[in-house]
Design a protein around this motif. Structure first.
Motif, PDB file in Angstrom:
ATOM      1  N   SER A 115      17.350  -1.372  -4.696  1.00 34.71           N
ATOM      2  CA  SER A 115      18.295  -0.754  -5.497  1.00 34.71           C
ATOM      3  C   SER A 115      17.538   0.180  -6.340  1.00 34.71           C
ATOM      4  O   SER A 115      18.118   1.449  -6.786  1.00 34.71           O
ATOM      5  N   GLN A 116      16.370   0.100  -6.364  1.00 33.52           N
ATOM      6  CA  GLN A 116      15.534   1.314  -7.173  1.00 33.52           C
ATOM      7  C   GLN A 116      14.962   2.430  -6.303  1.00 33.52           C
ATOM      8  O   GLN A 116      14.175   3.088  -6.686  1.00 33.52           O
ATOM      9  N   GLY A 117      15.350   2.520  -4.955  1.00 33.91           N
ATOM     10  CA  GLY A 117      15.146   3.490  -4.132  1.00 33.91           C
ATOM     11  C   GLY A 117      13.672   3.451  -3.197  1.00 33.91           C
ATOM     12  O   GLY A 117      13.218   4.280  -2.877  1.00 33.91           O
ATOM     13  N   ARG A 118      13.101   2.186  -3.316  1.00 34.58           N
ATOM     14  CA  ARG A 118      11.856   2.100  -2.599  1.00 34.58           C
ATOM     15  C   ARG A 118      12.026   1.893  -1.131  1.00 34.58           C
ATOM     16  O   ARG A 118      12.892   1.589  -0.672  1.00 34.58           O
ATOM     17  N   LYS A 119      10.898   2.194  -0.400  1.00 31.75           N
ATOM     18  CA  LYS A 119      10.654   2.204   1.092  1.00 31.75           C
ATOM     19  C   LYS A 119      10.698   0.772   1.554  1.00 31.75           C
ATOM     20  O   LYS A 119      11.202   0.723   2.606  1.00 31.75           O
ATOM     21  N   GLY A 120      10.235  -0.275   0.555  1.00 30.33           N
ATOM     22  CA  GLY A 120      10.104  -1.585   0.898  1.00 30.33           C
ATOM     23  C   GLY A 120       9.082  -2.324   0.155  1.00 30.33           C
ATOM     24  O   GLY A 120       8.736  -1.756  -0.692  1.00 30.33           O
ATOM     25  N   CYS A 121       8.837  -3.518   0.567  1.00 28.87           N
ATOM     26  CA  CYS A 121       7.852  -4.192  -0.152  1.00 28.87           C
ATOM     27  C   CYS A 121       6.585  -4.584   0.804  1.00 28.87           C
ATOM     28  O   CYS A 121       6.883  -4.707   2.043  1.00 28.87           O
ATOM     29  N   VAL A 122       5.452  -4.778   0.220  1.00 28.87           N
ATOM     30  CA  VAL A 122       4.207  -5.076   1.075  1.00 28.87           C
ATOM     31  C   VAL A 122       3.580  -6.288   0.349  1.00 28.87           C
ATOM     32  O   VAL A 122       3.678  -6.197  -0.766  1.00 28.87           O
ATOM     33  N   LEU A 123       2.870  -7.108   1.110  1.00 28.77           N
ATOM     34  CA  LEU A 123       1.950  -8.339   0.639  1.00 28.77           C
ATOM     35  C   LEU A 123       0.857  -8.625   1.609  1.00 28.77           C
ATOM     36  O   LEU A 123       1.021  -8.145   2.773  1.00 28.77           O
ATOM     37  N   THR A 124       0.196  -9.334   1.319  1.00 30.61           N
ATOM     38  CA  THR A 124      -0.697  -9.944   2.216  1.00 30.61           C
ATOM     39  C   THR A 124      -0.627 -11.662   2.241  1.00 30.61           C
ATOM     40  O   THR A 124      -0.189 -12.008   0.929  1.00 30.61           O
ATOM     41  N   CYS A 125      -0.938 -12.151   3.214  1.00 32.42           N
ATOM     42  CA  CYS A 125      -0.738 -13.539   3.167  1.00 32.42           C
ATOM     43  C   CYS A 125      -1.655 -14.071   4.359  1.00 32.42           C
ATOM     44  O   CYS A 125      -2.076 -13.572   5.103  1.00 32.42           O
ATOM     45  N   LYS A 126      -1.961 -15.466   4.228  1.00 37.75           N
ATOM     46  CA  LYS A 126      -2.863 -16.108   5.160  1.00 37.75           C
ATOM     47  C   LYS A 126      -2.047 -16.302   6.431  1.00 37.75           C
ATOM     48  O   LYS A 126      -0.808 -16.356   6.362  1.00 37.75           O
ATOM     49  N   GLU A 127      -2.679 -16.545   7.500  1.00 35.06           N
ATOM     50  CA  GLU A 127      -2.001 -16.505   8.855  1.00 35.06           C
ATOM     51  C   GLU A 127      -0.989 -17.751   8.717  1.00 35.06           C
ATOM     52  O   GLU A 127       0.136 -17.576   9.550  1.00 35.06           O
ATOM     53  N   ALA A 128      -1.297 -18.980   8.133  1.00 33.44           N
ATOM     54  CA  ALA A 128      -0.318 -20.115   8.251  1.00 33.44           C
ATOM     55  C   ALA A 128       1.043 -19.609   7.530  1.00 33.44           C
ATOM     56  O   ALA A 128       2.082 -20.314   7.711  1.00 33.44           O
ATOM     57  N   LEU A 129       1.128 -18.514   6.629  1.00 25.88           N
ATOM     58  CA  LEU A 129       2.272 -18.117   6.051  1.00 25.88           C
ATOM     59  C   LEU A 129       3.217 -17.042   6.632  1.00 25.88           C
ATOM     60  O   LEU A 129       4.132 -16.463   6.276  1.00 25.88           O
TER      61      LEU A 129
END
Length: 160
Positions: A115-129
């Motif tokens: 809704s804020q007009g972003r392209k998306g979301c980014v995160l990092t995670c461990k392989e198990a997740l």
């Protein structure tokens, strides 16, 4: 349960939940959380059960498409008009895990970012997740350049 954004008075509770959710080498300390809160409190989504903070998600906004380790501690890199909502932590206290708390917050973060007009979301995670975040539409982009906490991370992206 209800979701809201953070205020400065949430600092101690946020630090306690963070410490309960991550090993010391990976957890943001109270000073780091305070710096983030001072700059972008509206990018902390808190899930409360009554007066108890049970889960939260936080992260800055930037035009950079990759989450860099420097972003965790340098709140001045936040750009409120940025294209990407970074997610630094998905925290749920042990007693509330496997109840959908984190999922509620991830869906809210994505809805707000969209809704804020972003392209998306980014995160990092461990392989198990990887599979967990994939269930919310995130795609794995491979091993991250991140060395945060001395462990292997994977870049994950949700593109709108």
């Amino acid at each position: 349960m209800h979701i809201r954004t953070a205020v400065q008075a949430d600092l101690k509770a946020l630090a306690a939940v963070e410490a309960a959710c991550f090993p010391p080498a990976e957890a943001a300390d109270e000073a780091s959380i305070a710096r983030r809160l001072a700059v972008y409190p509206n990018h902390f989504w808190l899930l409360e059960d009554g007066d108890t903070l049970v889960s939260f998600v936080d992260g800055m906004v930037t035009d950079e498409p990759i989450l860099r380790d420097e972003m965790y501690d340098n709140a001045s890199l936040h750009n409120e008009q940025g294209a990407w909502q970074m997610i630094f932590g998905v925290n749920t206290i042990p007693a509330y895990r496997r109840r959908g708390c984190a999922g509620q917050l991830l869906e809210r973060v994505a809805a707000d970012a969209r809704s804020q007009g972003r392209k998306g979301c980014v995160l990092t995670c461990k392989e198990a997740l990887i599979h967990y975040y994939a269930s919310f539409g995130y795609r794995c982009e491979g091993v991250s350049a991140s060395t945060h906490g001395g462990v292997v991370w994977y870049d994950m992206r949700l593109t709108f």
